[in-house]
Design an enzyme around this catalytic site. Structure first.
Site, short mmCIF file in Angstrom:
data_model
loop_
_atom_site.label_atom_id
_atom_site.label_comp_id
_atom_site.label_asym_id
_atom_site.label_seq_id
_atom_site.Cartn_x
_atom_site.Cartn_y
_atom_site.Cartn_z
N HIS A 106 1.82 0.67 -12.87
CA HIS A 106 2.60 -0.50 -13.27
C HIS A 106 3.81 -0.04 -13.07
O HIS A 106 4.20 0.93 -13.89
CB HIS A 106 2.07 -1.23 -14.53
CG HIS A 106 2.74 -2.37 -14.87
ND1 HIS A 106 2.30 -3.74 -14.15
CD2 HIS A 106 3.74 -2.70 -15.60
CE1 HIS A 106 3.36 -4.37 -14.54
NE2 HIS A 106 4.11 -3.86 -15.66
N ASP A 149 -8.39 -1.27 -18.69
CA ASP A 149 -9.57 -1.83 -19.80
C ASP A 149 -9.47 -3.59 -19.11
O ASP A 149 -8.86 -3.87 -17.97
CB ASP A 149 -9.19 -1.88 -21.11
CG ASP A 149 -8.10 -2.39 -21.62
OD1 ASP A 149 -7.22 -3.18 -20.87
OD2 ASP A 149 -7.55 -2.02 -22.58
N ASN A 163 -4.67 2.50 -13.24
CA ASN A 163 -3.68 1.36 -12.52
C ASN A 163 -2.37 2.00 -12.71
O ASN A 163 -1.93 2.75 -13.58
CB ASN A 163 -3.82 0.24 -13.37
CG ASN A 163 -2.81 -0.76 -12.74
OD1 ASN A 163 -2.64 -1.02 -11.52
ND2 ASN A 163 -2.12 -1.69 -13.42
N ARG A 191 -5.33 -7.85 -9.19
CA ARG A 191 -6.47 -9.00 -9.89
C ARG A 191 -6.68 -8.27 -11.15
O ARG A 191 -6.76 -7.16 -11.23
CB ARG A 191 -7.57 -8.82 -8.78
CG ARG A 191 -7.45 -10.00 -8.17
CD ARG A 191 -8.88 -10.15 -6.95
NE ARG A 191 -9.95 -10.42 -7.58
CZ ARG A 191 -10.22 -11.84 -7.77
NH1 ARG A 191 -9.38 -12.60 -7.37
NH2 ARG A 191 -11.29 -12.00 -8.50
N GLY A 195 0.79 -1.41 -0.07
CA GLY A 195 0.02 -0.04 -0.09
C GLY A 195 0.88 1.26 0.03
O GLY A 195 0.31 2.27 0.28
C1 GAR Z 1 3.82 -1.22 -7.05
O1 GAR Z 1 5.26 -1.40 -7.67
C2 GAR Z 1 2.73 -1.33 -8.23
O2 GAR Z 1 3.28 -0.68 -9.59
C3 GAR Z 1 2.73 -2.81 -8.58
O3 GAR Z 1 2.74 -3.56 -7.44
C4 GAR Z 1 3.37 -2.90 -6.27
C5 GAR Z 1 2.67 -2.19 -5.33
O4 GAR Z 1 3.22 -1.78 -4.26
N1 GAR Z 1 1.61 -2.95 -9.41
C6 GAR Z 1 1.52 -4.08 -10.43
O5 GAR Z 1 2.67 -4.81 -10.70
C7 GAR Z 1 0.18 -4.20 -11.47
N2 GAR Z 1 0.53 -4.85 -12.42
P1 GAR Z 1 2.48 -0.90 -3.29
O6 GAR Z 1 1.40 -1.88 -2.61
O7 GAR Z 1 3.54 -0.36 -1.90
O8 GAR Z 1 1.72 0.44 -3.89
#
Ligand code: GAR
Length: 209
Positions: free
Chosen positions: A111, A143, A109, A93, A15
């Site tokens: 990434h 999407d 989102n 998810r 988070g």
């Molecule tokens: C982050 O690096 C985010 O970009 C990635 O998960 C991590 C969550 O960190 N998301 C993905 O890979 C989505 N495909 P956080 O819980 O500390 O924000």
């Protein structure tokens, strides 16, 4: 003064992006309020952080559930909280088409790569293993495909010879924390519009608050 737009945050883990968004709101860099923080995992540290910050939180466990049923519950909670914009912050998810249709161009989102490179899991490790010299992060509309919708913004980070997945992740994460709040502000201010796969600046509309 117009009312701040309401965010619905979805997370599955640490988070830190959620916290960066909450910090940006507190410091006045982002004109919004967090209406609800939803986790699909009971053990997500981000859920505890949200509770500690006094935010409205909800646990909607996904394990063993049919995706459409789980998503319908999440959508109902977001609607009840009157979320204007849904922000996936480490929400691991894929969303069902019904979920995406419930918030058209209203789900973001983040990434940790420069999409379309290195979608999916362990994007930072993928970048190091591939030998990329530059990586970064992408904030995009969601999407029904994985890490796929129109791009709102990207931040670049050099991949150093000395990097491993961990050190690169840390450097990208710093940019994620800056970029997510910027992207949310851009979307909420109405400064950009979606044209097919592209997002473009609306002419004559300020980016500001
Ligand atoms: C982050 O690096 C985010 O970009 C990635 O998960 C991590 C969550 O960190 N998301 C993905 O890979 C989505 N495909 P956080 O819980 O500390 O924000």
């Amino acid at each position: 003064m117009s009312q701040s737009k309401k965010l619905g945050i979805l997370l599955s883990g640490r988070g830190s992006n959620f916290e960066a968004i909450a910090d940006a709101i507190e410091s006045g860099r982002l004109d919004a309020e967090i209406a609800i923080v939803i986790s699909n995992r009971a053990d997500a540290p981000g859920l505890e952080t949200a509770k500690r910050r006094g935010l409205n939180t909800k646990l909607i466990p996904s394990r063993g559930r049919v995706r459409e049923e789980h998503d319908a519950e999440v959508v109902a909670a977001l609607k009840e909280a009157q979320a204007d914009l849904v922000c996936l912050a480490g929400y691991m998810r894929l969303l069902s088409p019904e979920f995406v249709r419930a918030f058209p161009h209203r789900i973001l989102n983040i990434h940790p790569s420069l999409l379309p490179a290195f979608a999916g899991l362990e994007a930072q490790k993928q970048a190091v293993d591939y030998g990329a010299k530059v990586s970064g992060c992408t904030v995009h509309f969601v999407d029904e495909h994985l890490d796929h919708g129109p791009i709102v913004l990207q931040k670049t980070v050099p991949v150093l010879d000395s990097d491993d997945a961990h050190t690169l992740s840390l450097r990208i994460l710093e940019q994620e924390h800056i970029g997510y709040a910027e992207a949310i502000q851009l979307v909420l201010s109405g400064a950009i519009e979606v044209e097919g796969r592209r997002t473009v600046r609306r002419t004559g509309k300020a980016e500001g608050k």
